[in-house]
Design an enzyme around this catalytic site. Structure first.
Site, PDB file in Angstrom:
ATOM      1  CG  ASP A   1       3.690  -2.730  -8.423  1.00 57.75           C
ATOM      2  OD1 ASP A   1       4.406  -1.964  -7.762  1.00 57.75           O
ATOM      3  OD2 ASP A   1       2.514  -3.003  -8.117  1.00 57.75           O
TER       4      ASP A   1
ATOM      5  CG  ASP B   1       4.714  -3.342   2.608  1.00 56.57           C
ATOM      6  OD1 ASP B   1       4.534  -2.243   2.057  1.00 56.57           O
ATOM      7  OD2 ASP B   1       5.384  -4.254   2.093  1.00 56.57           O
TER       8      ASP B   1
END
Lengths: 257, 215
Positions: free
Chosen positions: A12, A131
């Site tokens: 990330d 997601d």
């Protein structure tokens, strides 16, 4: 000797640094992305995924430079996600040396973008990131919906149906993150993964919740994932990738050693 | 200065191929990404990559007037086909309701199918994506220092069914055995991506940049 299940460390990236949060908050610094990528490659990672977690336009420049630096010395597939909204974003990341891009929010607002991208660049480089969060109550039939904005907004879209639609529109792979599990270290949502994996033709990458090596094993054996993605267990040195692979092999999973 | 031409006909991301070749090329070698037929013909060796659908690839080859150049290069100099570059060297592909290809070798490109399975009826995902074993079927300079059954990175939904068994240099198993490497004189072609196959892939590319084109 079948196809190996893949282990994909995920970086990330925020403003050129690797970070890791718990359920998208409580961010910790985990170092330089190029250094991390180099180490994962040496440890035997099968691919590397970079997610631009803020995805501002400044950050995209930074991300392109990160990808460029990694791609000139790391020769395994590289995926970039976060802020991929237009054909020009895809072209830019591929030109920087990415092999695949992952499309998330833009697919929700405009599903035809996935089709356009697949037609232009080939399905092999179009990953759709989903997601999902469980919306069914205890005792009800399991149901998950697609969420945006780091898990704060629901779209009302059924996650399993959505995955099948993305496959139909040309996604070459599905990156499936359980928002309930992300950063919790209690394991993947294997029921979600299994249902999605069985509903699509394309490979599914399980993501969200890995805390130990058994979780990786469960993602493959129970979740029927084709690849498993994890971040923090690798970043902070709890496990090395070769250690994860050796363990998976002991449990009867085909891996690349 | 020797040149290694990477044929750019607008199909797919060739950056990875150029990066990996730059990594293995000697100081006397220069990697050139080009769609210019003259530059391809002048090069000492040629890499023919490609991604995407067969019909688009063939159309792009025609639009760039590269058909004769590719076939002439394949007759003359060390030549490496990668992925779609391997597939379109064949007669015919099933993709896009049927596409006539370059007919450098005989056979067909076929679809794995929407309901692809292994022998135990387990569902197999399509595309065939990830690291699989490449079994070497005959000795070849490009296999130098690469272990038999080494894993390479694959990503494809169509596979090559080569009509001439003598040309098969490597095979891979995904539900059934299919041709994953072809060797014909100065041409070597691979279904997998050596530029993304870590150590084994870089070794293969090193072998290619050193190859004199003799089998």
């Amino acid at each position: 000797m079948p196809l190996a299940k893949r282990i994909i460390p995920c970086l990330d990236v925020d403003n050129g640094r690797v970070v890791k949060g718990v359920k998208f908050v409580e961010i910790r610094d985990a170092g330089d992305p190029v250094e991390n990528a180099r180490r994962y490659n040496l440890e035997g990672a099968d691919e590397i995924t970079f997610l631009d977690i803020t995805a501002s336009s400044d950050n995209r420049d930074t991300m392109a430079h990160v990808v460029e630096a990694v791609a000139s010395e790391v020769f395994i597939p590289l995926t970039v996600g976060g802020g991929i909204r237009e054909v020009s974003d895809i072209r830019r990341m591929l030109n920087a040396g990415a092999d695949k891009v992952s499309i998330n929010t833009a697919a929700i607002f405009n599903p035809e973008f996935v089709q356009e991208a697949a037609e232009k660049f080939g399905s092999q480089c179009i990953v759709v990131a989903i997601d999902a969060k469980k919306v069914s109550q205890l005792g009800e039939v399991d149901r998950w919906e697609i969420f945006t904005h780091g898990g704060r907004k629901t779209t009302g879209i059924d996650a399993v149906e959505w995955a099948a639609k993305m496959d139909f529109l040309g996604a070459g792979e599905i990156l499936l993150t359980s928002m309930d599990r992300d950063g919790t270290k209690i394991g993947f949502d294997n029921e979600l993964t299994r249902q999605v994996s069985e509903a699509v033709r394309v490979p599914v990458i399980a993501s969200g919740g890995v805390g130990n090596l058994d979780h990786l094993v469960d993602g493959v054996l129970k979740g029927k994932a084709d690849a498993v993605l994890a971040a923090s267990i690798f970043h902070f040195g709890e496990y090395r990738i070769e250690q994860a692979k050796a363990y998976m092999q002991q449990q009867g999973i085909e891996v690349r050693l | 200065m020797q040149t290694i031409a990477v044929v750019d006909y607008g199909m797919g991301n060739l950056r990875s191929v150029v990066n990996a070749l730059n990594h293995v090329a000697s100081k006397q070698q220069q990697v050139v990404l080009t769609s210019n037929p003259d530059q391809v013909m002048k090069a000492d060796r040629v890499v023919f990559p490609g991604q995407g659908a067969a019909r688009d690839c063939m159309r792009a080859i025609h639009d760039h007037e590269l058909r004769d150049t590719i076939l002439a290069a394949a007759e003359q100099k060390p030549f490496l086909g990668i992925c779609m570059g391997m597939q379109v060297l064949i007669d015919y592909s099933e993709e896009n309701q049927g596409t006539d290809c370059l007919s450098y070798y005989a056979g067909q490109v076929k679809y794995f199918g929407d309901f692809h399975q292994d022998a135990d009826a387990n569902k197999l995902k399509v595309p065939h994506m990830g690291w699989n074993n490449l079994t070497q079927k005959k000795p070849h300079p490009l296999w130098h220092a690469i272990e038999d059954n080494a894993r390479f990175y694959f990503v494809h939904s169509y596979f090559l069914d080569c009509a001439d068994a003598q040309l098969i240099a490597g095979e891979c198993d995904y539900g059934f055995t299919f041709t994953s490497a072809i060797a014909k004189d100065n041409v070597f072609a691979l279904q997998c991506h050596p530029e993304k196959s870590a150590k084994a892939g870089l070794q293969l590319l090193t072998n290619f940049v050193e190859w004199d084109g003799q089998a």
